[in-house]
Design an enzyme around this catalytic site. Structure first.
Site, mmCIF file in Angstrom:
data_model
loop_
_atom_site.group_PDB
_atom_site.id
_atom_site.type_symbol
_atom_site.label_atom_id
_atom_site.label_comp_id
_atom_site.label_asym_id
_atom_site.label_seq_id
_atom_site.Cartn_x
_atom_site.Cartn_y
_atom_site.Cartn_z
ATOM 1 N N HIS A 70 0.867 -1.182 0.000
ATOM 2 C CA HIS A 70 0.000 0.000 0.000
ATOM 3 C C HIS A 70 0.903 1.232 0.000
ATOM 4 O O HIS A 70 2.139 1.110 -0.035
ATOM 5 C CB HIS A 70 -0.954 -0.039 1.191
ATOM 6 N N HIS A 81 3.933 1.382 2.359
ATOM 7 C CA HIS A 81 5.125 0.682 1.853
ATOM 8 C C HIS A 81 5.809 1.525 0.765
ATOM 9 O O HIS A 81 7.036 1.607 0.712
ATOM 10 C CB HIS A 81 4.738 -0.666 1.228
ATOM 11 N N ASP A 112 4.806 0.556 12.939
ATOM 12 C CA ASP A 112 5.204 -0.531 13.848
ATOM 13 C C ASP A 112 6.285 0.041 14.768
ATOM 14 O O ASP A 112 7.473 -0.247 14.615
ATOM 15 C CB ASP A 112 5.712 -1.718 13.036
ATOM 16 N N GLN A 169 8.499 -2.311 16.712
ATOM 17 C CA GLN A 169 9.360 -3.060 15.788
ATOM 18 C C GLN A 169 10.563 -2.217 15.367
ATOM 19 O O GLN A 169 11.706 -2.699 15.343
ATOM 20 C CB GLN A 169 8.556 -3.476 14.558
ATOM 21 N N MET A 200 -2.485 3.254 7.282
ATOM 22 C CA MET A 200 -2.549 2.216 6.249
ATOM 23 C C MET A 200 -1.963 0.921 6.775
ATOM 24 O O MET A 200 -0.945 0.920 7.473
ATOM 25 C CB MET A 200 -1.793 2.671 5.011
ATOM 26 N N ARG A 259 -3.678 -5.226 6.641
ATOM 27 C CA ARG A 259 -4.794 -5.900 7.325
ATOM 28 C C ARG A 259 -6.105 -5.106 7.229
ATOM 29 O O ARG A 259 -7.154 -5.641 7.568
ATOM 30 C CB ARG A 259 -4.456 -6.148 8.790
HETATM 31 P P1 AMP Z 1 4.498 -5.118 6.701
HETATM 32 O O1 AMP Z 1 4.413 -5.489 5.257
HETATM 33 O O2 AMP Z 1 3.177 -4.758 7.312
HETATM 34 O O3 AMP Z 1 5.318 -6.064 7.521
HETATM 35 O O4 AMP Z 1 5.295 -3.739 6.742
HETATM 36 C C1 AMP Z 1 6.532 -3.574 6.107
HETATM 37 C C2 AMP Z 1 7.091 -2.236 6.477
HETATM 38 O O5 AMP Z 1 6.183 -1.217 6.083
HETATM 39 C C3 AMP Z 1 7.305 -2.060 7.985
HETATM 40 O O6 AMP Z 1 8.527 -1.352 8.194
HETATM 41 C C4 AMP Z 1 6.114 -1.248 8.408
HETATM 42 O O7 AMP Z 1 6.335 -0.456 9.556
HETATM 43 C C5 AMP Z 1 5.931 -0.372 7.184
HETATM 44 N N1 AMP Z 1 4.570 0.154 7.138
HETATM 45 C C6 AMP Z 1 3.416 -0.563 7.177
HETATM 46 N N2 AMP Z 1 2.356 0.275 7.181
HETATM 47 C C7 AMP Z 1 2.848 1.533 7.130
HETATM 48 C C8 AMP Z 1 2.260 2.835 7.108
HETATM 49 N N3 AMP Z 1 0.941 3.023 7.144
HETATM 50 N N4 AMP Z 1 3.080 3.904 7.053
HETATM 51 C C9 AMP Z 1 4.438 3.740 7.025
HETATM 52 N N5 AMP Z 1 5.053 2.544 7.049
HETATM 53 C C10 AMP Z 1 4.270 1.456 7.099
#
Ligand code: AMP
Length: 283
Positions: free
Chosen positions: A34, A37, A150, A153, A184, A187
């Site tokens: 999204h 990312h 996160d 994290q 965003m 999920r």
């Molecule tokens: P994920 O695919 O959910 O594991 O996320 C991959 C990376 O994208 C992680 O570093 C997340 O913190 C980051 N991320 C996910 N959602 C967002 C968001 N809304 N804004 C900024 N970074 C995000």
């Protein structure tokens, strides 16, 4: 844009990129991309010569009964978006390639992983740290970009990178939100229209807490109680935690100061969402 599935091929390829003197920027994800990312990829593109995206739904960071099987996946769409975003290499390994049947090693960061999401999801950060360490060794980046959505994290990865002396700069990016404020998340696709509507309460709760602080409230307990009442008034929301912590140590704070972050996790229906925000605007 190249798409690589083999661990060995990826490692060899990245070693030769490194040897050519180019800077490697890396964005690890679980895919179903999204705009959040994409904001990380954009940052990586500006900071590195070669931009690498990994797409891997990592089973070891999901607990029993969590949504590993159902986690949304769309590799074709992700690759289209990645190409548009200027990604040079997509690394999309299989679970068997990352964790062969005799796999036996884990990376554990203690302390900072014990509260918040670590309390609700006891094996989660061990899975995250293990997979990120593996990905770092395979991709061999100079810098890696993570999102502050996160929040814990990001803090854990920074700590692990420091503790293990990994020669990698960890770059944190702000939360990217929908127009109405919902953070965003891959999920969000699980939410039905009523749940989607109520999910906005997480963002509104952060705004409410900021207003209280602007009006000189400094007592964390009072803010947590107001935020919890606000979230609790939503019939589809079940709070996991509402906490105010120091941004670096993630230790709970009694009094608000410029390091205070409000961290929220809540189930909206079956979907667990997280959000966070600093409480003092120093500008
Ligand atoms: P994920 O695919 O959910 O594991 O996320 C991959 C990376 O994208 C992680 O570093 C997340 O913190 C980051 N991320 C996910 N959602 C967002 C968001 N809304 N804004 C900024 N970074 C995000």
């Amino acid at each position: 844009m190249e798409i690589v599935e083999s661990v060995q091929e990826m490692q060899q390829h990245m070693a030769s990129v490194r040897a050519s003197g180019k800077t490697i920027a890396f964005v690890p994800t679980m895919g179903f991309l999204h705009e959040g990312h994409l904001s990380l990829l954009n940052e990586g593109r500006h900071r590195g010569d070669v931009l690498v995206l990994s797409i891997f739904v990592n089973p070891t960071q999901f607990g029993q009964g969590e949504d590993f099987e159902d986690y949304p996946r769309d590799l074709k769409q992700d690759c289209d978006l990645a190409e548009e975003a200027g990604v040079d290499v997509v690394f999309a390994p299989s679970v068997a390639a990352m964790y062969p049947s005799d796999y036996a090693t884990e990376v554990n960061v203690s302390g900072i992983t014990s509260g918040l999401c670590g309390a609700s999801r006891p094996s989660h950060f061990r899975g995250v740290c293990t997979v990120v360490t593996k990905l770092f060794h395979i991709v061999q980046p100079h810098l890696a970009v993570f999102g502050a959505k996160d929040f814990q994290q990001l803090a854990v990865i920074k700590k692990m990178t420091r503790d293990l002396n990994l020669p990698i700069e960890i770059v944190g990016m702000p939360i990217f939100r929908e127009q109405d404020g919902l953070a965003m998340s891959s999920r969000n696709i699980y939410l039905n229209p009523q749940q989607r509507h109520q999910a906005l309460a997480l963002f509104q709760a952060i705004a409410l807490a900021r207003d209280l602080v602007k009006n000189r409230e400094r007592d964390s307990g009072s803010i947590i109680s107001t935020v919890s009442d606000y979230l609790g008034a939503h019939s589809l929301i079940r709070i996991d935690y509402v906490t105010i912590c120091h941004q670096l140590t993630l230790q709970p704070q009694q009094q608000i100061d410029s390091d205070s972050v409000l961290l929220l996790a809540a189930f909206v229906g079956q979907t667990r969402l997280i959000d966070n925000g600093y409480l003092m605007d120093l500008s």
